[in-house]
Design an enzyme around this catalytic site. Structure first.
Site, PDB file in Angstrom:
ATOM      1  CD  GLU A 125      -2.765   1.055   2.571  1.00 41.20           C
ATOM      2  OE1 GLU A 125      -3.674   1.894   2.687  1.00 41.20           O
ATOM      3  OE2 GLU A 125      -2.595   0.130   3.390  1.00 41.20           O
TER       4      GLU A 125
ATOM      5  CD  GLU B 178      -8.012   1.828   5.654  1.00 43.07           C
ATOM      6  OE1 GLU B 178      -7.452   0.811   6.096  1.00 43.07           O
ATOM      7  OE2 GLU B 178      -7.455   2.607   4.855  1.00 43.07           O
TER       8      GLU B 178
END
Length: 273
Positions: A155, A256
Site C-alpha cells: 500500500e 476505510e
C-alpha cells in the site's frame, strides 16, 4: 454503473470502533454488509493466544460475514507506526513471527488478501538497508500468502500524515510490487489502491487508475478532506469507481473512513440500499 454496482466491505479497525472488537462483525452485518476487513487487531502481539484468535474467528462466523482482507502485524496502528517489515531488529522479527499466524488465521476464514505495511524510515539507518530487509520480509510474506491462495497487498500511504513512510505514491508502491513478484516468481503481490491516500498526495486519480488498475488487488476509499464518508469531501467516487470497473477491477472496495461524530451505523447514508 455507480455505487449500486460495487462490492463494499467495512474496515472494522476504523468503523464500529466504538464497540468491542468481537461485537463489530455483527454490527457490520446489521448495517447490511456481507464482508469485512481488519488491520492486525492485536497491536502489541504479533502472536496472540490461540483463544483470542478463536474468539475473533467465532465472532466473524457467527455474524455471517466474510473476512476479505487482513493486515499483517504493523506495530502501533493506529498510532506512530506504519508497519514493521522494514524496521531492523525487534520489529522485523515480530513481523516474521506474525507471518504464519496471520496467514493461518486468514486461511481459517477463507480470506484471500493480506496487506503488508512497509514501515517508516528509521533515523540513522541506511534506507538501502531497510529496503533490502523489506524485500526479504515481503518475499516471505508473499510465499505464505501463496500457500493459502491469497494475494499480498502493498500500500501507498500519504506524505502529510505519514512523513517517514517511503511509499507515498502509486508508482513507488507498484515498484515494490514488481520487485517482490520478480524475486518470488509467484506473481501474487498486488497494489493496494487507497484513493484517500493517493488524493492526499495530490496524485491524478483517473491517471493512476488507468495506469495501475491491472496491478491492483484491493481498493480502499475515504473522502478528502477529512477522511470521512463519501460525500463529506470532494472526491468523485462514483466516477472513479466506474472507471475502475471499466478498467477491469471487480474486487472489493474497502470502506476505510472515519464515521465522524456519529455512531458508525449511521455513517452509510450515502450508500443506497
Amino acid at each position: 454503473m455507480g455505487f449500486a454496482d460495487q462490492r463494499f466491505n467495512v474496515n472494522l479497525s476504523i468503523l464500529f470502533t466504538e464497540l468491542p472488537l468481537l461485537e463489530r462483525p455483527a454490527a457490520a452485518a446489521a448495517a447490511g454488509f456481507t464482508a469485512v476487513e481488519l488491520w492486525w487487531p492485536w497491536v502489541d502481539s504479533p502472536v496472540p493466544e490461540q483463544a483470542e484468535l478463536d474468539a475473533l474467528k467465532h465472532a466473524i462466523e457467527e455474524a455471517g460475514v466474510q473476512l476479505t482482507g487482513l493486515n499483517f502485524y504493523a506495530g502501533q496502528l493506529p498510532g506512530p507506526d506504519r508497519g514493521a517489515l522494514s524496521v531492523p531488529g525487534e520489529e522485523s522479527e515480530r513481523f516474521r513471527a506474525n507471518i504464519d499466524v496471520a496467514a493461518g488465521f486468514a486461511a481459517s476464514l477463507g480470506c484471500t488478501a493480506l496487506n503488508a505495511l512497509y514501515g517508516n524510515r528509521v533515523e540513522g539507518v541506511d534506507p538501502a538497508e531497510q529496503d533490502a530487509l523489506a524485500l526479504e520480509n515481503l518475499v516471505l510474506a508473499a510465499r505464505a500468502a501463496d500457500r493459502i491462495g491469497a494475494v499480498l497487498l502493498i500500500e501507498a500511504l500519504n506524505r502529510p500524515e505519514s512523513p517517514l513512510y517511503p511509499l507515498v505514491s502509486a508508482p513507488a508502491a507498484v515498484e515494490v510490487v514488481d520487485k517482490v513478484n520478480e524475486a518470488t516468481g509467484l506473481g501474487n503481490a498486488r497494489f493496494l489502491m487507497d484513493l484517500y491516500h493517493l488524493s492526499m498526495n495530490g496524485e491524478d486519480l483517473p491517471a493512476v487508475i488507468e495506469r495501475f488498475a491491472a496491478k491492483t488487488g484491493h481498493v480502499q476509499i475515504a473522502d478528502n478532506p477529512g477522511r470521512g464518508a463519501p460525500g463529506t469531501g470532494s472526491l468523485p467516487f462514483e466516477d472513479l469507481l466506474d472507471q475502475l470497473t471499466k478498467a477491469g477491477y471487480d474486487g472489493w472496495v474497502g470502506l476505510e473512513y472515519k464515521p465522524g461524530d456519529r455512531p458508525s451505523a449511521e455513517a452509510f447514508d450515502w450508500l443506497a440500499r
